[in-house]
Design an enzyme around this catalytic site. Structure first.
Site, PDB file in Angstrom:
ATOM      1  CB  CYS A 129       9.489   9.200 -21.461  1.00  0.00           C
ATOM      2  SG  CYS A 129      10.619  10.231 -20.586  1.00  0.00           S
TER       3      CYS A 129
ATOM      4  CB  CYS B 141      11.825  -9.168 -33.957  1.00  0.00           C
ATOM      5  SG  CYS B 141      13.834  -8.842 -34.120  1.00  0.00           S
TER       6      CYS B 141
END
Ligand code: SAM
Length: 417
Positions: free
Chosen positions: A375, A65
């Site tokens: 998570c 990116c």
């Protein structure tokens, strides 16, 4: 000063020993020989700035990116796939070792693909009276915002929204006003929640409604302070498919970060549910695990503190008599051991804080199969220790990389007794 990076820390920064202590240097890899400058205090050491790579370490790779390095959305695109995989596994094995569970069987990492994340919170700012608005993620250190032109993490359906949001906010933000915008890519379109300082007046409501129309959003809502979320325009249901059941997500409701990640969690839960006839799905949200289990013929009791999520789950469960649901704060009032004993299996998927109180009740229960989804490997390790001390065996832990190139890791673990 010149230093050599020895490892990558939990937040993704390279760690090296400097003259005055430990240095945390973003965007570096073990083996890097660097010229750096120490900045402010950071945890048990100092944040440092990379001035020059004198000799690169192995494990460096070209980030895909163009925003990487500046944008705070990703911190690990500069690693080779192997170095990234090893670093992620350390995120799981280190906390497990700290609680004496170093011998846990870790299954191979399941990795989600780039451009698959369906939830994001963007920051938006109108820098000055003469300026347009910028929309993107906050930089990794500091408060500036990267004006995102592309993102290799988010689903492509979110990309056309960015220029549209810039035009909207150029017209409605005051100079130097900054807000958050949460976007969920549901199966039926984008669901957008705009953080706003006050309840919008009629003119602003009309502007937002016509924006939603032009951008073909499924729904646009406004969040004032801590809420509740106020829907401004709902153009169609915000539907997501859990198993074969379509659930209408409440505004601001939880959804697993990626469809692939959710599918990996569901597959692990269904495998553990083989031969079971009843399950409690704790911290169930709108039913991502409830419906696949119920459709497999299992009677499911779903519990969550979020009233809107449980209402959505209940509405979607219309045709499935084996689902029932309860609104309950499981931190304050976990299911007691005697309540848990009615189930052949328990799944719990708490927020990042984990589920200490619920794990303590499970530890005293007779439930034979417990699946933990988490998570946060730190709080998972704490809760796993409680279960093991209560007589459970930690059969397997499967790491699921659904927060690509970030310091977050999802996991699903199976305990039996
Ligand atoms: C990680 S999400 C999991 C949701 C669901 N299992 C899924 O996969 O879509 C955590 C859930 O915990 C719920 N939650 C947070 N605090 C809670 C509490 N104190 N008691 C019960 N549920 C809570 C949230 O509403 C959210 O739905």
């Amino acid at each position: 000063m010149e230093v050599t990076v020895t490892r990558i820390g939990a937040q993704g920064d390279g760690i090296a020993d400097g003259d005055r202590g430990r240095l945390y240097i973003p965007l570096t890899v073990p083996g890097d020989r660097l010229r750096v400058r120490a900045l402010s205090r950071h945890g048990d050491g100092f944040a440092a700035e990379l001035i020059q790579v004198l000799d690169p370490g192995p494990g460096r790779s070209a980030p895909p990116c163009p925003h990487f390095g500046h944008c705070g959305g990703c911190s690990l695109q500069h690693l080779t796939a192997e170095a990234y995989r090893r670093w992620l596994l350390d995120r799981l094995t280190e906390p497990l070792a700290r609680v004496g569970l170093a011998d846990a069987a870790i299954a191979p990492l399941l990795q989600t693909q780039p451009r698959s994340r369906r939830r994001a919170t963007f920051s938006a700012l109108r820098p000055g009276a003469a300026a347009g608005a910028i929309v993107g993620f906050q930089v990794s250190r500091g408060h500036a915002i990267v004006d995102l032109s592309d993102c290799h993490v988010l689903v492509p359906a979110m990309m056309p929204l960015l220029p549209a949001l810039r035009s909207l906010f150029a017209g409605i933000l005051l100079p130097r006003q900054r807000i958050d915008v949460a976007v969920t890519a549901a199966d039926t379109g984008l669901d957008v929640v705009v953080g706003w300082p006050a309840s919008p007046d009629l003119a602003l409501r009309e502007t937002l409604a016509s924006f939603a129309e032009n951008a073909d959003l499924a729904r646009l809502s406004v969040l004032v302070g801590d809420g509740p979320v106020e829907p401004i325009v709902g153009r169609r249901g915000v539907g997501v498919r859990f198993g074969r059941t379509v659930v209408s997500l409440p505004a601001g409701g939880f959804l697993q970060a990626s469809r692939e990640g959710e599918a990996a969690l569901v597959a692990a839960i269904r495998a553990a549910a083989e031969g079971r006839r009843s399950a409690a799905d704790l911290f169930a949200g709108a039913g991502a695990f409830t419906f696949p289990l119920a459709e497999a013929g299992i009677r499911v009791h779903a519990v969550d503190a979020d009233r809107a999520a449980i209402a959505a789950l209940t509405a979607a469960a219309g045709g499935l008599p084996q689902v029932n649901a309860e609104v309950r704060d499981l931190f304050a009032r976990p299911l007691r051991a005697d309540e848990l004993n009615c189930f052949e299996m328990v799944i719990f998927d708490p927020p990042r804080a984990g589920a200490r109180a619920q794990a303590e009740q499970l530890a005293g229960s007779k439930v034979t199969v417990v699946v933990a989804v988490s998570c946060n490997p730190q709080t998972f390790a704490r809760d796993a220790r409680i279960l093991v001390d209560g007589g459970y065996r930690l059969d397997s832990v499967t790491p699921v990389d659904q927060f690509l190139w970030s310091a977050h890791l999802e996991l699903v673990a199976v305990f039996r007794r």
